[in-house]
Design a protein around this motif. Structure first.
Motif, PDB file in Angstrom:
ATOM      1  N   GLU A   5       0.806  -1.218   0.000  1.00 19.07           N
ATOM      2  CA  GLU A   5       0.000   0.000   0.000  1.00 19.07           C
ATOM      3  C   GLU A   5       0.842   1.272   0.000  1.00 19.07           C
ATOM      4  OE1 GLU A   5      -3.527  -0.110   2.723  1.00 19.07           O
ATOM      5  OE2 GLU A   5      -2.590  -2.010   3.341  1.00 19.07           O
ATOM      6  N   LEU A   6       2.137   1.147   0.259  1.00 15.59           N
ATOM      7  CA  LEU A   6       3.002   2.319   0.330  1.00 15.59           C
ATOM      8  C   LEU A   6       3.032   3.067  -0.998  1.00 15.59           C
ATOM      9  CD1 LEU A   6       4.991   4.118   1.874  1.00 15.59           C
ATOM     10  CD2 LEU A   6       6.802   2.491   1.278  1.00 15.59           C
ATOM     11  N   GLY A   7       3.184   2.352  -2.096  1.00 14.62           N
ATOM     12  CA  GLY A   7       3.235   2.993  -3.411  1.00 14.62           C
ATOM     13  C   GLY A   7       1.980   3.795  -3.710  1.00 14.62           C
ATOM     14  N   ALA A   8       0.817   3.239  -3.378  1.00 11.61           N
ATOM     15  CA  ALA A   8      -0.450   3.937  -3.621  1.00 11.61           C
ATOM     16  C   ALA A   8      -0.522   5.223  -2.799  1.00 11.61           C
ATOM     17  CB  ALA A   8      -1.621   3.025  -3.289  1.00 11.61           C
ATOM     18  N   LEU A   9      -0.059   5.172  -1.559  1.00 13.01           N
ATOM     19  CA  LEU A   9      -0.053   6.370  -0.726  1.00 13.01           C
ATOM     20  C   LEU A   9       0.869   7.428  -1.325  1.00 13.01           C
ATOM     21  CD1 LEU A   9      -0.502   7.069   2.797  1.00 13.01           C
ATOM     22  CD2 LEU A   9       1.857   7.483   2.103  1.00 13.01           C
ATOM     23  N   ASP A  11       1.756   7.772  -4.414  1.00 12.52           N
ATOM     24  CA  ASP A  11       1.192   8.279  -5.667  1.00 12.52           C
ATOM     25  C   ASP A  11       0.241   9.447  -5.415  1.00 12.52           C
ATOM     26  OD1 ASP A  11       2.590   6.428  -7.174  1.00 12.52           O
ATOM     27  OD2 ASP A  11       0.907   5.032  -7.359  1.00 12.52           O
ATOM     28  N   LYS A  12      -0.386   9.481  -4.251  1.00 11.34           N
ATOM     29  CA  LYS A  12      -1.344  10.537  -3.913  1.00 11.34           C
ATOM     30  C   LYS A  12      -0.698  11.706  -3.180  1.00 11.34           C
ATOM     31  CE  LYS A  12      -3.965   7.933  -1.459  1.00 11.34           C
ATOM     32  NZ  LYS A  12      -5.027   7.368  -0.612  1.00 11.34           N
ATOM     33  N   THR A  13       0.592  11.608  -2.881  1.00 12.24           N
ATOM     34  CA  THR A  13       1.268  12.615  -2.065  1.00 12.24           C
ATOM     35  C   THR A  13       2.191  13.455  -2.942  1.00 12.24           C
ATOM     36  OG1 THR A  13       1.215  11.046  -0.232  1.00 12.24           O
ATOM     37  CG2 THR A  13       2.658  12.942   0.005  1.00 12.24           C
ATOM     38  N   GLU A  14       1.929  14.744  -2.992  1.00 12.46           N
ATOM     39  CA  GLU A  14       2.691  15.623  -3.879  1.00 12.46           C
ATOM     40  C   GLU A  14       4.162  15.732  -3.472  1.00 12.46           C
ATOM     41  OE1 GLU A  14       2.464  20.202  -5.402  1.00 12.46           O
ATOM     42  OE2 GLU A  14       0.594  19.153  -4.958  1.00 12.46           O
ATOM     43  N   VAL A  42       4.171  13.950   8.899  1.00 14.40           N
ATOM     44  CA  VAL A  42       4.802  12.881   8.126  1.00 14.40           C
ATOM     45  C   VAL A  42       3.722  12.079   7.403  1.00 14.40           C
ATOM     46  CG1 VAL A  42       6.035  10.679   8.414  1.00 14.40           C
ATOM     47  CG2 VAL A  42       6.876  12.747   9.526  1.00 14.40           C
ATOM     48  N   ASP A  43       3.989  11.755   6.155  1.00 13.99           N
ATOM     49  CA  ASP A  43       3.024  11.013   5.344  1.00 13.99           C
ATOM     50  C   ASP A  43       3.056   9.514   5.605  1.00 13.99           C
ATOM     51  OD1 ASP A  43       1.935  13.219   3.655  1.00 13.99           O
ATOM     52  OD2 ASP A  43       4.075  13.414   3.179  1.00 13.99           O
ATOM     53  N   ALA A  44       4.215   8.989   6.009  1.00 15.01           N
ATOM     54  CA  ALA A  44       4.345   7.557   6.284  1.00 15.01           C
ATOM     55  C   ALA A  44       5.551   7.319   7.181  1.00 15.01           C
ATOM     56  CB  ALA A  44       4.515   6.767   4.977  1.00 15.01           C
ATOM     57  N   VAL A  45       5.416   6.345   8.059  1.00 21.00           N
ATOM     58  CA  VAL A  45       6.532   5.859   8.869  1.00 21.00           C
ATOM     59  C   VAL A  45       6.818   4.447   8.391  1.00 21.00           C
ATOM     60  CG1 VAL A  45       7.328   5.221  11.175  1.00 21.00           C
ATOM     61  CG2 VAL A  45       5.915   7.275  10.866  1.00 21.00           C
ATOM     62  N   ILE A  46       8.096   4.179   8.139  1.00 25.71           N
ATOM     63  CA  ILE A  46       8.505   2.862   7.647  1.00 25.71           C
ATOM     64  C   ILE A  46       9.427   2.236   8.680  1.00 25.71           C
ATOM     65  CG2 ILE A  46       9.725   1.614   5.825  1.00 25.71           C
ATOM     66  CD1 ILE A  46       8.931   3.929   3.928  1.00 25.71           C
ATOM     67  N   ILE A  47       9.116   0.995   9.055  1.00 31.59           N
ATOM     68  CA  ILE A  47       9.954   0.254   9.992  1.00 31.59           C
ATOM     69  C   ILE A  47      10.153  -1.154   9.453  1.00 31.59           C
ATOM     70  CG2 ILE A  47       9.353   1.603  12.035  1.00 31.59           C
ATOM     71  CD1 ILE A  47       7.300  -0.409  12.792  1.00 31.59           C
ATOM     72  N   ALA A  79      16.404  -1.730   2.941  1.00 31.71           N
ATOM     73  CA  ALA A  79      17.251  -1.163   1.885  1.00 31.71           C
ATOM     74  C   ALA A  79      16.535  -1.194   0.533  1.00 31.71           C
ATOM     75  CB  ALA A  79      18.580  -1.912   1.809  1.00 31.71           C
ATOM     76  N   ARG A  80      15.833  -2.274   0.240  1.00 28.64           N
ATOM     77  CA  ARG A  80      15.088  -2.357  -1.023  1.00 28.64           C
ATOM     78  C   ARG A  80      13.970  -1.309  -1.054  1.00 28.64           C
ATOM     79  NH1 ARG A  80      13.670  -7.824  -1.661  1.00 28.64           N
ATOM     80  NH2 ARG A  80      11.876  -7.459  -0.339  1.00 28.64           N
ATOM     81  N   THR A  81      13.297  -1.128   0.075  1.00 27.39           N
ATOM     82  CA  THR A  81      12.251  -0.103   0.142  1.00 27.39           C
ATOM     83  C   THR A  81      12.853   1.283  -0.071  1.00 27.39           C
ATOM     84  OG1 THR A  81      10.907  -1.472   1.616  1.00 27.39           O
ATOM     85  CG2 THR A  81      10.465   0.901   1.623  1.00 27.39           C
ATOM     86  N   MET A  82      14.022   1.526   0.513  1.00 20.00           N
ATOM     87  CA  MET A  82      14.691   2.810   0.314  1.00 20.00           C
ATOM     88  C   MET A  82      15.060   2.997  -1.157  1.00 20.00           C
ATOM     89  SD  MET A  82      16.961   2.754   3.826  1.00 20.00           S
ATOM     90  CE  MET A  82      17.973   4.181   3.449  1.00 20.00           C
ATOM     91  N   ASP A  83      15.525   1.951  -1.812  1.00 24.45           N
ATOM     92  CA  ASP A  83      15.820   2.037  -3.249  1.00 24.45           C
ATOM     93  C   ASP A  83      14.558   2.367  -4.045  1.00 24.45           C
ATOM     94  OD1 ASP A  83      18.591   1.649  -3.235  1.00 24.45           O
ATOM     95  OD2 ASP A  83      18.407  -0.543  -3.324  1.00 24.45           O
ATOM     96  N   ASP A  84      13.433   1.775  -3.664  1.00 20.47           N
ATOM     97  CA  ASP A  84      12.163   2.081  -4.324  1.00 20.47           C
ATOM     98  C   ASP A  84      11.784   3.547  -4.128  1.00 20.47           C
ATOM     99  OD1 ASP A  84      11.993  -0.557  -5.167  1.00 20.47           O
ATOM    100  OD2 ASP A  84      10.542  -1.150  -3.616  1.00 20.47           O
ATOM    101  N   LEU A  85      12.042   4.078  -2.944  1.00 19.07           N
ATOM    102  CA  LEU A  85      11.763   5.497  -2.699  1.00 19.07           C
ATOM    103  C   LEU A  85      12.632   6.375  -3.588  1.00 19.07           C
ATOM    104  CD1 LEU A  85      11.487   5.540   1.210  1.00 19.07           C
ATOM    105  CD2 LEU A  85       9.614   5.579  -0.446  1.00 19.07           C
ATOM    106  N   LYS A  86      13.887   5.996  -3.744  1.00 19.77           N
ATOM    107  CA  LYS A  86      14.792   6.759  -4.613  1.00 19.77           C
ATOM    108  C   LYS A  86      14.282   6.791  -6.052  1.00 19.77           C
ATOM    109  CE  LYS A  86      19.197   6.083  -2.281  1.00 19.77           C
ATOM    110  NZ  LYS A  86      20.568   5.622  -2.504  1.00 19.77           N
ATOM    111  N   LYS A  87      13.717   5.668  -6.509  1.00 22.28           N
ATOM    112  CA  LYS A  87      13.159   5.619  -7.866  1.00 22.28           C
ATOM    113  C   LYS A  87      11.987   6.580  -8.027  1.00 22.28           C
ATOM    114  CE  LYS A  87      14.636   0.891  -8.596  1.00 22.28           C
ATOM    115  NZ  LYS A  87      14.229  -0.519  -8.538  1.00 22.28           N
TER     116      LYS A  87
END
Length: 163
Positions: A5-9, A11-14, A42-47, A79-87
């Motif tokens: 669900e992180l990607g969908a969130l 996508d809606k966050t400018e 904060v829009d999301a907290v990731i742990i 780390a993979r999630t962080m790489d996805d954020l960078k993309k």
């Protein structure tokens, strides 16, 4: 929330502001970080799913509502999630008292941003550190200064709001 669900969130966050907590162990610290994250917008907290305190009744109580109003994502591979954020063009700034190369207040914390806070004691894990775009430090009056992770999260998040 589910990792998917992180990607969908996002996508809606400018201009997303994300807090990443790398293996925080103490539920009181987790709760305090969630409270501050909520207050800072904060829009999301990731742990990480493993090696981190779960969102227990204690963490929820300490968060004073932050755990209910800020989406929390437990991810399998940080780390993979962080790489996805960078993309997604989200800049990732890790915090480190000893390895930070730039003072927090000198860093460019504008635009889409993820701030990464390390565990009590050991700080950021090596792979997490390596995945950050930059490492920043909170300046102290003396060389032995450091803050509790929840206090450091508050300082860093509110500094980012001022760019």
């Amino acid at each position: 929330k589910e990792e998917s669900e992180l990607g969908a969130l996002l996508d809606k966050t400018e201009v997303p502001l994300i807090l990443i907590l790398d293996c925080i162990q103490d539920p009181h610290n987790l709760g305090a970080c969630l409270r501050t994250a909520n207050g800072a917008g904060v829009d999301a907290v990731i742990i990480p799913r493993d090696k981190a305190a779960p969102v227990t009744e204690t963490a929820i109580a300490i968060s004073c509502g932050g755990a209910s109003h800020t989406p929390i994502f437990r991810v399998t591979n940080l780390a993979r999630t962080m790489d996805d954020l960078k993309k997604r063009n989200i800049w990732i700034a890790g915090t480190s008292d000893h390895l930070g190369t730039q003072d927090l207040y000198e860093a460019d914390l504008t635009g889409p941003l993820a701030l990464v806070m390390g565990a009590e004691g050991p700080g950021l894990r090596e792979k997490t550190r390596e995945t950050c775009d930059a490492l920043v430090r909170i300046p102290f009056a003396d060389e032995f200064g450091s803050l509790n992770v929840s206090n450091a999260a508050a300082v860093a998040l509110y500094a980012s709001l001022n760019g």
